[in-house]
Motif scaffolding. Sequence first.
Motif, short mmCIF file in Angstrom:
data_model
loop_
_atom_site.label_atom_id
_atom_site.label_comp_id
_atom_site.label_asym_id
_atom_site.label_seq_id
_atom_site.Cartn_x
_atom_site.Cartn_y
_atom_site.Cartn_z
N ILE A 11 43.83 49.35 73.30
CA ILE A 11 43.10 50.90 73.54
C ILE A 11 44.47 50.87 72.22
CG2 ILE A 11 43.36 53.28 74.12
CD1 ILE A 11 43.11 52.01 77.05
N ALA A 12 43.95 51.66 70.95
CA ALA A 12 44.58 52.51 70.33
C ALA A 12 44.72 53.75 70.19
CB ALA A 12 44.46 51.38 68.49
N ASN A 34 38.69 50.53 70.81
CA ASN A 34 38.59 51.47 71.73
C ASN A 34 39.66 52.90 70.69
OD1 ASN A 34 36.35 51.50 73.47
ND2 ASN A 34 38.40 50.17 74.47
N THR A 35 39.68 53.78 70.25
CA THR A 35 40.77 54.50 69.03
C THR A 35 40.63 56.00 69.71
OG1 THR A 35 40.76 52.73 67.30
CG2 THR A 35 41.18 55.11 66.84
N ILE A 36 41.87 55.95 70.16
CA ILE A 36 42.08 57.56 70.72
C ILE A 36 42.39 58.53 70.05
CG2 ILE A 36 42.10 59.27 72.68
CD1 ILE A 36 41.76 56.53 74.65
N TYR A 37 42.42 59.71 69.33
CA TYR A 37 43.38 60.35 68.70
C TYR A 37 44.03 61.15 69.11
CZ TYR A 37 41.31 57.76 64.50
OH TYR A 37 40.77 57.77 63.62
N LEU A 38 44.77 61.38 68.97
CA LEU A 38 46.12 62.76 69.44
C LEU A 38 46.51 63.61 69.04
CD1 LEU A 38 48.08 60.85 73.02
CD2 LEU A 38 45.78 62.11 73.13
N ALA A 39 45.84 64.65 69.01
CA ALA A 39 46.14 65.07 67.86
C ALA A 39 47.54 66.45 68.83
CB ALA A 39 45.19 66.86 67.28
N ASP A 40 47.49 66.58 69.23
CA ASP A 40 49.27 67.30 70.10
C ASP A 40 49.61 66.41 70.95
OD1 ASP A 40 51.11 68.31 70.89
OD2 ASP A 40 50.77 70.19 70.94
N PRO A 41 50.78 65.48 70.85
CA PRO A 41 50.39 64.73 71.98
C PRO A 41 50.77 65.10 73.27
CG PRO A 41 50.92 63.35 69.71
CD PRO A 41 50.73 64.90 69.77
N GLY A 47 42.14 63.64 75.50
CA GLY A 47 43.16 62.21 75.45
C GLY A 47 43.99 61.69 75.81
N LEU A 48 44.54 62.30 76.65
CA LEU A 48 45.73 61.28 77.63
C LEU A 48 44.41 61.10 79.23
CD1 LEU A 48 48.41 63.72 78.29
CD2 LEU A 48 48.18 61.34 76.75
N ARG A 49 43.21 61.90 78.99
CA ARG A 49 42.02 61.19 79.92
C ARG A 49 41.38 61.00 79.44
NH1 ARG A 49 41.52 67.42 81.07
NH2 ARG A 49 40.04 67.34 79.39
N GLU A 50 41.52 60.14 78.45
CA GLU A 50 40.71 59.25 77.66
C GLU A 50 41.04 57.87 78.06
OE1 GLU A 50 38.91 59.01 73.90
OE2 GLU A 50 38.46 61.58 73.86
N ILE A 51 42.50 58.11 77.74
CA ILE A 51 43.35 56.55 77.96
C ILE A 51 43.69 56.28 79.36
CG2 ILE A 51 46.18 55.87 77.85
CD1 ILE A 51 46.66 57.99 75.41
N SER A 52 43.64 57.19 80.19
CA SER A 52 43.87 56.86 82.05
C SER A 52 42.34 56.28 82.11
CB SER A 52 43.89 58.11 82.68
OG SER A 52 43.72 58.06 83.96
N LEU A 54 40.72 54.55 80.49
CA LEU A 54 40.14 53.02 79.80
C LEU A 54 40.87 52.54 80.32
CD1 LEU A 54 40.05 54.63 76.30
CD2 LEU A 54 37.84 52.83 77.08
N LEU A 55 42.32 52.50 80.72
CA LEU A 55 43.36 51.99 81.57
C LEU A 55 42.86 51.60 82.42
CD1 LEU A 55 46.54 53.01 80.81
CD2 LEU A 55 45.43 51.43 79.63
N LYS A 56 41.47 52.65 84.02
CA LYS A 56 41.75 51.94 84.42
C LYS A 56 40.04 50.82 84.83
CE LYS A 56 42.18 55.83 87.03
NZ LYS A 56 41.24 57.74 87.40
N GLU A 57 39.27 51.21 83.64
CA GLU A 57 38.02 50.34 82.89
C GLU A 57 39.09 48.77 82.77
OE1 GLU A 57 35.74 51.97 81.16
OE2 GLU A 57 35.38 53.51 81.53
N ALA A 58 40.21 48.48 81.95
CA ALA A 58 40.48 47.30 81.95
C ALA A 58 41.16 46.69 83.04
CB ALA A 58 41.27 47.32 80.47
N ALA A 59 42.05 47.71 84.11
CA ALA A 59 42.04 46.56 85.32
C ALA A 59 41.10 46.06 85.99
CB ALA A 59 42.85 47.85 86.34
#
Length: 59
Positions: A11-12, A34-41, A47-52, A54-59
């Motif tokens: 995940i980028a 899969n690229t996620i942009y975090l305008a304000d990390p 964005g953080l929900r998307e990362i979460s 994608l990590l669940k799907e990859a596990a």
Amino acid sequence: MAYAVDKNKLIAVIAGSPDEVPREEIPWVFSRLNTIYLADPERDEKGLREISQLLKEAA
């Protein structure tokens, strides 16, 4: 790296909005990820929900 890209296991995450980061400055390999942009990390909950997710799907 090639295995992870082929299996879609990377995940980028780019700290900045797509408007702030010119596409030509992003390494070509990110176009295959899969690229996620975090305008304000610090406050980008979407964005953080998307990362979460994608990590669940990859596990």
